[in-house]
Design a protein around this motif. Structure first.
Motif, PDB file in Angstrom:
ATOM      1  N   GLN A   1      80.563 -40.102  44.911  1.00 46.34           N
ATOM      2  CA  GLN A   1      79.682 -40.335  43.799  1.00 46.34           C
ATOM      3  C   GLN A   1      78.416 -40.034  44.083  1.00 46.34           C
ATOM      4  O   GLN A   1      77.741 -39.128  43.148  1.00 46.34           O
TER       5      GLN A   1
ATOM      6  N   GLY B   1      74.270 -39.588  35.425  1.00 40.87           N
ATOM      7  CA  GLY B   1      75.612 -40.724  34.930  1.00 40.87           C
ATOM      8  C   GLY B   1      76.527 -41.043  35.917  1.00 40.87           C
ATOM      9  O   GLY B   1      76.408 -40.663  37.129  1.00 40.87           O
ATOM     10  N   ARG B   2      77.618 -41.900  35.760  1.00 38.74           N
ATOM     11  CA  ARG B   2      78.474 -42.355  36.781  1.00 38.74           C
ATOM     12  C   ARG B   2      79.648 -42.065  36.407  1.00 38.74           C
ATOM     13  O   ARG B   2      80.232 -41.671  35.441  1.00 38.74           O
ATOM     14  N   VAL B   3      80.709 -42.228  37.552  1.00 45.38           N
ATOM     15  CA  VAL B   3      82.084 -42.194  37.334  1.00 45.38           C
ATOM     16  C   VAL B   3      82.309 -43.391  36.420  1.00 45.38           C
ATOM     17  O   VAL B   3      82.134 -44.712  37.133  1.00 45.38           O
ATOM     18  N   ALA B   4      83.015 -43.315  35.374  1.00 43.90           N
ATOM     19  CA  ALA B   4      83.233 -44.563  34.428  1.00 43.90           C
ATOM     20  C   ALA B   4      84.041 -45.555  35.218  1.00 43.90           C
ATOM     21  O   ALA B   4      85.031 -44.967  35.621  1.00 43.90           O
ATOM     22  N   GLY B   5      83.658 -46.691  35.152  1.00 44.93           N
ATOM     23  CA  GLY B   5      84.505 -47.873  35.856  1.00 44.93           C
ATOM     24  C   GLY B   5      85.796 -48.086  34.879  1.00 44.93           C
ATOM     25  O   GLY B   5      85.560 -48.680  34.013  1.00 44.93           O
ATOM     26  N   ARG B   6      86.968 -47.518  35.362  1.00 36.71           N
ATOM     27  CA  ARG B   6      88.168 -47.891  34.577  1.00 36.71           C
ATOM     28  C   ARG B   6      89.281 -48.537  35.513  1.00 36.71           C
ATOM     29  O   ARG B   6      89.299 -48.352  36.429  1.00 36.71           O
ATOM     30  N   ALA B   7      90.077 -49.412  34.612  1.00 37.78           N
ATOM     31  CA  ALA B   7      91.129 -49.863  35.258  1.00 37.78           C
ATOM     32  C   ALA B   7      92.117 -48.767  35.548  1.00 37.78           C
ATOM     33  O   ALA B   7      92.420 -48.212  34.377  1.00 37.78           O
ATOM     34  N   PRO B   8      92.956 -48.744  36.429  1.00 44.69           N
ATOM     35  CA  PRO B   8      92.702 -49.517  37.725  1.00 44.69           C
ATOM     36  C   PRO B   8      91.622 -49.192  38.674  1.00 44.69           C
ATOM     37  O   PRO B   8      91.679 -47.709  38.721  1.00 44.69           O
ATOM     38  N   VAL B   9      90.631 -49.901  39.112  1.00 42.13           N
ATOM     39  CA  VAL B   9      89.681 -49.321  39.895  1.00 42.13           C
ATOM     40  C   VAL B   9      90.032 -49.096  41.306  1.00 42.13           C
ATOM     41  O   VAL B   9      89.221 -48.649  42.122  1.00 42.13           O
TER      42      VAL B   9
ATOM     43  N   TYR C   1      74.215 -47.675  40.128  1.00 43.99           N
ATOM     44  CA  TYR C   1      74.296 -48.200  39.026  1.00 43.99           C
ATOM     45  C   TYR C   1      74.571 -49.873  39.201  1.00 43.99           C
ATOM     46  O   TYR C   1      75.204 -49.966  40.205  1.00 43.99           O
TER      47      TYR C   1
ATOM     48  N   LEU D   1      92.212 -55.327  39.564  1.00 38.20           N
ATOM     49  CA  LEU D   1      92.156 -53.769  39.365  1.00 38.20           C
ATOM     50  C   LEU D   1      91.399 -53.639  37.902  1.00 38.20           C
ATOM     51  O   LEU D   1      91.225 -52.369  37.979  1.00 38.20           O
TER      52      LEU D   1
ATOM     53  N   GLN E   1      84.295 -43.527  45.405  1.00 37.31           N
ATOM     54  CA  GLN E   1      83.378 -44.363  46.181  1.00 37.31           C
ATOM     55  C   GLN E   1      82.433 -43.782  47.157  1.00 37.31           C
ATOM     56  O   GLN E   1      81.330 -44.054  47.292  1.00 37.31           O
TER      57      GLN E   1
ATOM     58  N   GLN F   1      81.800 -50.975  39.857  1.00 39.25           N
ATOM     59  CA  GLN F   1      82.742 -50.475  38.621  1.00 39.25           C
ATOM     60  C   GLN F   1      83.798 -51.504  37.974  1.00 39.25           C
ATOM     61  O   GLN F   1      83.829 -51.366  36.812  1.00 39.25           O
TER      62      GLN F   1
ATOM     63  N   GLN G   1      88.151 -43.155  44.304  1.00 37.79           N
ATOM     64  CA  GLN G   1      87.995 -43.364  43.062  1.00 37.79           C
ATOM     65  C   GLN G   1      86.372 -43.188  42.859  1.00 37.79           C
ATOM     66  O   GLN G   1      85.575 -43.639  42.141  1.00 37.79           O
TER      67      GLN G   1
END
Ligand SMILES: Cc1cc2nc3c(=O)[nH]c(=O)nc-3n(C[C@H](O)[C@H](O)[C@H](O)COP(=O)(O)OP(=O)(O)OC[C@H]3O[C@@H](n4cnc5c(N)ncnc54)[C@H](O)[C@@H]3O)c2cc1C
Ligand code: SF4
Ligand code: SF4
Lengths: 539, 115
Positions: free
Chosen positions: B65, B84-92, A273, A86, B62, A255, B60
């Motif tokens: 984007q 720019g991108r969707v920031a990779g944040r937990a929980p992915v 990316y 996660l 996927q 991600q 999220q």
């Protein structure tokens, strides 16, 4: 918190190869994968892979995956499935969803090998049930034994679109057409040719504009596109299909690298990316590595090597391998990478429209690029299409792709590719071909045919690779199709060779009139003959 | 790098063909919604996401984007990489609250779960 010397995220070819290399060096390794089956993309690849022996060429993807998993276990790496990572936090702390709980582990080194996800395109009706990614269709067929539909439109002619189209045919679906927006087929010519000769039309410079139907897909509208990919009015065609498969490329699933804090960069050629990496696959964070499609869309063969390099580097950093041993290993891996990245579809050449001839100087078949099959007049441009005077092989492999199983397969040394595996195979006329057919079964591109023109009654035989079930028996009559899938003449199966060495690519030998030997390339069973046979099972 | 000007457009919003077509299927965000956001002065993926919820659904970002990026890039006439991108944040990946609540500082290894 339990600490591992290495945590690998993703049990695809990159992750499993990394785990093997690290475990072999003596590290304590754990691999997490969210799927129920290990192998990543490999577990649905039922086709034979390209490359050289060192890249596991000629072996089916699923088998490569099984071998990797067995090796990983043997070497002591722990592979945990159904384990979704996660997030990655400071100090390489990894949080994993496992059996209804979230658990946290620490790592000394971390390899992110999460692969890629399928791209989508937008058109009227793209969210209807019945429109799906080609990879999803492949999962349905090859993992779950479910046909995604009866009549399929494939959107995209890269290797994924072509390979999945062929597998849909193997599963007993009808592939109504393949459309490709670019003016050229995107994938290997040999993949396109094996689909085209079964009769599937390939429309380049075409796109899908609509999926028809209220609740599910009941048809699709395709249209020709102009130079800027806009549909040309008045060129629409309606196709009777119930499923639309989308194969328009993949995007790295990066991600987690982003989440970990790795420096990221947008790279269109790599698919989106990607983390910024050094030559060993280390990210901007010390001890955090990436390998495989997550660093840029390539192949399983490259993913495996990238995984090994990253793991060796990590082992070296943690003192499990000397600097010298690492340098030596890395050198070998890099040479292997260079070999597999060669050719007109390699990263340096991909998408180049200015390549008009092979490295040998033969003009590229324009019909192969536009229609998916070589036109008869173009066959004279290549030296491996000649036959006559007995049993001879015809090799219809006309583009520089990194591949050489044909050379390995021939026990008589008739076929040569050489050290540069992207060069075209050549035939050594001084060596006598025994007509064993091993090369026909071994060729990953199903591009080799065995021609015998010595039958007495004005007939000859064509031996062709045939990966469909039910396998026609000796005596089965049907039609011979040409390279475009057009019916040429009556044909009868006079022999079927299916040895273990051919690994489920049997050679069907059909008898046709002599004048058709240069163009008869597929055998279509007459409808009546198929009844009662086990329906549509996949090899 | 192009300097991104954050300003609400002074032109009136001009509807386009396909504005009612979905771009983000998880959150049911249309092309028109995204173009409206751009028109209102939002520029980066992060901004568009917070404004429209595109990319905040089950997958999220996927699936959408690239599609969102293409719509914004076309509207602003800049390369897709500038959005720019969707920031990779937990929980992915989506996770139920209960499981998060059961999060443990696990001290034991994975041996019980390994293949
Ligand atoms: C139709 C098709 C045909 C192909 N044919 C060939 C071919 O002939 N030759 C060739 O060399 N290559 C081929 N490829 C390409 C090849 O399959 C891929 O390049 C390769 O699988 C990439 O390997 P990978 O290990 O990077 O990623 P993957 O194989 O995608 O594996 C990644 C793994 O990571 C897991 N994962 C992702 N995120 C998480 C998370 N958050 N937590 C836990 N686990 C996670 C995924 O479940 C997956 O199992 C083909 C691909 C396709 C689709
Ligand atoms: S048929 Fe047999 S002998 Fe002839 S080229 Fe092929 S592998 Fe070699
Ligand atoms: S002919 Fe040889 S090089 Fe060409 S696809 Fe077949 S095995 Fe590969």
């Amino acid at each position: 918190m339990k600490r591992y010397e290495m945590i690998v995220i993703g049990a695809g070819p990159a992750g499993l190869s990394a785990a093997c290399a690290a475990a072999e060096a003596g590290m304590e390794v754990v691999v997490f994968d969210e799927n129920a089956k290990p192998g990543g993309q490999l577990f649905k690849q039922i086709h034979k892979f390209f490359g050289s022996r060192e890249h596991q060429a000629r072996i089916r993807g699923v088998k490569i995956g099984e071998n990797l998993l067995a090796d990983a276990k043997k070497l002591g790496a722990k592979v945990v499935l159904g384990a979704t990572v996660l997030g990655i936090y400071k100090n390489k702390e990894v949080s994993v969803r496992l059996e209804g709980e979230v658990r946290n582990y620490k790592a000394d080194s971390l390899i992110i090998a999460t692969g890629a996800a399928e791209n989508m395109v937008r058109f009227d009706g793209w969210t209807k049930p019945g429109v799906m990614g080609a990879g999803a269709a492949q999962t349905l067929m090859n993992l779950h034994g479910i046909r995604p539909g009866k009549k399929i439109l494939m959107v995209g002619s890269g290797n994924v679109g072509l390979v999945v189209a062929f597998q849909l045919l193997q599963a007993g679906c009808e592939v109504t057409a393949i459309v490709e927006a670019a003016p050229r087929v995107g994938g290997y010519g040999v993949h396109a040719a094996k689909v085209a000769r079964t009769g599937v039309p390939l429309y380049t410079s075409h796109t899908i504009t609509r999926a028809l139907g209220a609740d599910t897909v009941t048809g699709a509208v395709i249209a020709e596109v102009d130079g800027s990919f806009a549909p040309k009015p008045g060129t629409e065609k309606t196709l009777d299909v119930d499923t639309v498969c989308i194969a328009v490329g993949l995007s790295p699933m990066s991600q987690l690298a982003d989440n970990a804090g790795c420096e990221m960069v947008y790279d269109g050629a790599k698919g989106g990316y990607v983390p910024v990496l050094d030559e060993d696959g280390e990210t901007s964070l010390k001890g955090v590595y990436c390998a495989g499609d997550v660093c840029g869309i390539e192949e399983a063969s490259t993913a495996m090597i990238q995984g090994k390099i990253a793991a060796a580097k990590a082992a070296c950093e943690l003192g499990y391998m000397s600097e010298g041993a690492f340098a030596q290993k890395a050198k070998g891996y890099r040479e292997s990478l260079k070999k597999i990245r060669a050719g007109m579809f390699g990263p340096a050449n991909k998408g180049r429209a200015d390549i008009v001839a092979t490295d040998e100087g033969y003009p590229l078949s324009q019909s192969l690029l536009k229609n998916g099959f070589i036109a008869e007049r173009e066959t004279a441009d290549f030296p491996t299409f000649t036959y006559g005077g007995g049993t001879r092989v015809v090799i219809e492999c006309t583009q520089n792709i990194p591949c050489d199983p044909c050379q390995d397969a021939c026990p008589k040394g008739c076929i040569r590719v050489g050290a540069d595996i992207a060069l075209l195979p050549t035939l050594d006329a001084s060596r006598a071909c025994t007509g064993c057919g091993l090369c026909v079964g071994a060729c990953s591109g199903q591009a080799i045919f065995l021609i015998n023109d010595t039958l007495e009654d004005g007939h000859g035989t064509v031996g062709l690779p045939y990966e469909f079930l039910p396998l026609p028996q000796k005596g089965t009559s049907g039609k011979a199709l040409d390279r475009s899938g057009r019916e040429l003449c009556d044909a009868v199966v006079v022999d079927v060779r299916n040895s273990k060495a051919m690994d489920k690519t049997p050679m069907l030998v059909m008898k046709v009139p002599k004048i058709e030997l240069g163009r008869a390339r597929f055998f279509k069973v007459l409808e009546a003959a198929t009844s009662g046979a086990e329906e549509g099972s996949v090899l | 790098m192009t300097v991104i000007v954050r300003e609400k457009s002074t032109d009136s919003f001009a509807p386009q063909a396909e504005d009612d077509m979905l771009v983000c299927r998880c959150e049911e965000v249309t092309q028109g919604d995204i173009r409206t956001a751009v028109h209102a002065g939002l520029r980066t993926f992060g901004e568009i996401k917070r404004y429209s919820r595109a990319g905040m659904g089950l997958c999220q970002g996927q699936t959408c984007q690239r599609l969102v990026r293409a719509v914004v890039a076309a509207q602003l006439k800049v390369p897709a990489g500038e959005i720019g991108r969707v920031a990779g944040r937990a929980p992915v990946r989506p996770v139920v609250m209960k499981e998060l609540a059961l999060s443990t500082e696990e001290s034991e290894g994975v041996d019980d779960y390994a293949e």
